[in-house]
Scaffold this motif. Structure first.
Motif, PDB file in Angstrom:
ATOM      1  N   VAL A  11       0.819  -1.220   0.000  1.00 16.19           N
ATOM      2  CA  VAL A  11       0.000   0.000   0.000  1.00 16.19           C
ATOM      3  C   VAL A  11       0.851   1.267   0.000  1.00 16.19           C
ATOM      4  O   VAL A  11       0.558   2.215  -0.726  1.00 16.19           O
ATOM      5  CB  VAL A  11      -0.937   0.005   1.232  1.00 16.19           C
ATOM      6  CG1 VAL A  11      -1.709   1.315   1.325  1.00 16.19           C
ATOM      7  CG2 VAL A  11      -1.908  -1.171   1.172  1.00 16.19           C
ATOM      8  N   LEU A  12       1.895   1.294   0.818  1.00 17.66           N
ATOM      9  CA  LEU A  12       2.705   2.502   0.978  1.00 17.66           C
ATOM     10  C   LEU A  12       3.998   2.396   0.167  1.00 17.66           C
ATOM     11  O   LEU A  12       4.768   1.427   0.328  1.00 17.66           O
ATOM     12  CB  LEU A  12       3.033   2.727   2.465  1.00 17.66           C
ATOM     13  CG  LEU A  12       1.824   2.854   3.396  1.00 17.66           C
ATOM     14  CD1 LEU A  12       2.282   3.107   4.824  1.00 17.66           C
ATOM     15  CD2 LEU A  12       0.881   3.962   2.936  1.00 17.66           C
ATOM     16  N   GLU A  13       4.218   3.374  -0.660  1.00 12.00           N
ATOM     17  CA  GLU A  13       5.327   3.350  -1.614  1.00 12.00           C
ATOM     18  C   GLU A  13       6.679   3.183  -0.927  1.00 12.00           C
ATOM     19  O   GLU A  13       7.552   2.454  -1.420  1.00 12.00           O
ATOM     20  CB  GLU A  13       5.323   4.651  -2.432  1.00 12.00           C
ATOM     21  CG  GLU A  13       6.314   4.673  -3.580  1.00 12.00           C
ATOM     22  CD  GLU A  13       6.010   3.629  -4.645  1.00 12.00           C
ATOM     23  OE1 GLU A  13       6.977   3.084  -5.213  1.00 12.00           O
ATOM     24  OE2 GLU A  13       4.818   3.349  -4.887  1.00 12.00           O
ATOM     25  N   GLU A  14       6.876   3.844   0.221  1.00 12.45           N
ATOM     26  CA  GLU A  14       8.181   3.820   0.864  1.00 12.45           C
ATOM     27  C   GLU A  14       8.528   2.464   1.477  1.00 12.45           C
ATOM     28  O   GLU A  14       9.653   2.250   1.956  1.00 12.45           O
ATOM     29  CB  GLU A  14       8.288   4.922   1.935  1.00 12.45           C
ATOM     30  CG  GLU A  14       7.237   4.860   3.024  1.00 12.45           C
ATOM     31  CD  GLU A  14       6.023   5.716   2.712  1.00 12.45           C
ATOM     32  OE1 GLU A  14       5.512   6.351   3.641  1.00 12.45           O
ATOM     33  OE2 GLU A  14       5.595   5.736   1.540  1.00 12.45           O
ATOM     34  N   TYR A  15       7.569   1.526   1.469  1.00 10.55           N
ATOM     35  CA  TYR A  15       7.825   0.194   2.021  1.00 10.55           C
ATOM     36  C   TYR A  15       7.852  -0.882   0.937  1.00 10.55           C
ATOM     37  O   TYR A  15       7.851  -2.074   1.233  1.00 10.55           O
ATOM     38  CB  TYR A  15       6.770  -0.158   3.080  1.00 10.55           C
ATOM     39  CG  TYR A  15       6.792   0.783   4.259  1.00 10.55           C
ATOM     40  CD1 TYR A  15       7.586   0.523   5.370  1.00 10.55           C
ATOM     41  CD2 TYR A  15       6.039   1.955   4.249  1.00 10.55           C
ATOM     42  CE1 TYR A  15       7.620   1.398   6.437  1.00 10.55           C
ATOM     43  CE2 TYR A  15       6.073   2.835   5.315  1.00 10.55           C
ATOM     44  CZ  TYR A  15       6.865   2.553   6.411  1.00 10.55           C
ATOM     45  OH  TYR A  15       6.903   3.427   7.469  1.00 10.55           O
ATOM     46  N   LYS A  16       7.874  -0.460  -0.319  1.00  9.06           N
ATOM     47  CA  LYS A  16       7.823  -1.400  -1.436  1.00  9.06           C
ATOM     48  C   LYS A  16       8.999  -2.372  -1.431  1.00  9.06           C
ATOM     49  O   LYS A  16       8.892  -3.496  -1.933  1.00  9.06           O
ATOM     50  CB  LYS A  16       7.823  -0.646  -2.774  1.00  9.06           C
ATOM     51  CG  LYS A  16       6.580   0.188  -3.029  1.00  9.06           C
ATOM     52  CD  LYS A  16       5.373  -0.683  -3.341  1.00  9.06           C
ATOM     53  CE  LYS A  16       4.168   0.184  -3.715  1.00  9.06           C
ATOM     54  NZ  LYS A  16       2.955  -0.615  -3.896  1.00  9.06           N
TER      55      LYS A  16
END
Length: 435
Positions: free
Chosen positions: A168-173
């Motif tokens: 969901v969150l880009e910074e945790y891809k």
């Protein structure tokens, strides 16, 4: 009712028992669920964990459930998997090396470790077949199932799902792009045949949305709970905790339990607190951050930069808080702030409510399910709403007490007994559980 033989994956317990910083909410979820499974007397439980850390897992379990007589299944050292992954990556570079002996050595090392791991997995499969132990259930509180379970079609598999943050969150891809990460491996293992438990209705819907392999009829919502030691502490215990963690006895404090993780919103929490006390010339309250270690705290100091330099006496970084003192610090706080960008469940607000502490949380993801009307809910990215919430609690004592009372009442709706009963009902199919 005949007992079922359950293999309980204790990987997260091994991580938490050897490192305090790994004792996150999921660690305590696993420990509490295991205790309830033991107390239910409906299972013969086999603890599956890495052999290197079996003793720390045993100690953690014995502390909560003495005289448990559990059987341990020991898996190969996890470092072997990590070493093999590193060597495979290194082998690609080594192939370009001119030294043939060096290249052959790396290739041979990879082959030997790979064979050893395959042998360990084969040994488990054979042990399962020849031991006359027909396992009925595999339960994982976090991780994907091992191959000796995956390949056994007679075992029903149940996994507890916590959140889909990397999806969901880009910074945790990176956690999903790294195929060796526990989350990527878990997602890869999801399938329509196995059973899943979601820690909130929001999490259940998110997994069905982002992981369509799951059968919608085989995923169930089981709201979590917090440890029973989270209760309203007396003033003496609060003062003992304040002294231990260097919180001035003559100061009120706002409390936060969080790592320096962007989605936890800690920097905004602190920055808006400073704006709040500056605007109103307030001198009798400090901001206490519990959790993390010295390394995390040094990073936080750099992150907030000039703010910490100027207001270091207003920002107290306690580091890791021992379990016995955490309820007292919740109980003594004027309020608890936890405005995360995304939570699969959000145990800290429930812990705070259980200790009679008013909460400020975000109005997103699963947090409204947990808090309901028993707290102030705001946009996680609004500075103005943070400051307004601080003002509401600080200047209106009656409202603060009203919310604290609501929080206490709401927290009683959650218990590990109820959570585990829901799981057992699904496993034994005594009732069709619906949330």
């Amino acid at each position: 009712m005949q007992k079922k033989k359950m293999v309980f994956d204790a990987t997260i317990l091994a991580m938490g028992a050897q490192d305090n910083n790994s004792r996150t909410g999921i660690y305590f979820v696993a420990l509490n669920l295991l205790k309830q499974f033991i107390d239910s007397n409906k299972f013969d439980i086999y603890i599956y964990c890495e052999k290197l850390y079996a003793h720390v897992v045993r100690d953690a379990i014995n502390e909560m459930v003495p005289n448990n007589n559990l059987t341990f299944l020991l898996k190969p050292h996890q470092y072997k998997y990590g070493l093999l992954t590193y060597l495979r990556q290194f082998k690609q570079q080594a192939n370009q090396h001119k030294n043939i002996i060096f290249k052959n050595f790396i290739q041979l090392l990879c082959l030997l470790i790979d064979i050893e791991l395959k042998f360990e997995e084969l040994k488990y499969s054979l042990k399962t077949k020849v031991s006359n132990i027909n396992y009925d259930i595999y339960f994982s509180p976090m991780h994907k199932m091992p191959n000796f379970i995956k390949n056994n079609k007679n075992i029903k598999k149940y996994t507890l799902l916590h959140d889909v943050i990397p999806l969901v969150l880009e910074e945790y891809k990176a956690a999903i792009e790294d195929k060796n990460s526990w989350f990527a491996q878990l997602v890869e293992s999801l399938n329509p045949n196995d059973y899943y438990f979601a820690n909130s209705e929001y999490t259940r819907k998110d997994f069905l949305k982002y992981c369509p392999k799951i059968n919608p009829n085989k995923i169930f919502t089981i709201p979590l709970a917090c440890n029973k030691n989270f209760d309203v502490a007396n003033r003496e215990m609060i003062n003992i905790a304040k002294v231990k963690y260097k919180i001035p006895l003559d100061k009120k404090y706002i409390f936060n339990v969080s790592r320096l993780d962007p989605r936890k919103n800690l920097v905004r929490n602190i920055r808006t607190f400073i704006e709040f006390i500056d605007q109103h010339k307030i001198t009798d309250i400090v901001f206490v951050v519990g959790g993390g270690n010295d390394k995390c705290n040094e990073r936080l100091k750099k992150e907030i930069g000039d703010i910490y330099e100027k207001y270091s006496d207003k920002i107290i970084l306690t580091g890791y808080i021992e379990d016995e003192y955490l309820p007292a610090l919740y109980s003594g706080a004027e309020w608890f702030v936890y405005t995360s960008q995304y939570e699969g469940f959000g145990l800290p607000p429930l812990e705070a409510m259980s200790c009679g502490c008013p909460v400020i949380t975000s109005n997103n993801s699963s947090l409204p399910e947990v808090v309901g009307d028993a707290g102030i809910m705001i946009d996680w990215d609004s500075d103005e709403q943070h400051i307004n919430a601080y003002e509401r609690y600080y200047f209106d004592e009656d409202y603060r007490k009203e919310i604290a009372k609501k929080g206490l009442e709401r927290s009683k709706e959650y218990s590990w007994e109820k959570c585990t009963e829901n799981i057992i009902n699904v496993i034994f199919k005594e009732v069709q559980y619906e949330y």
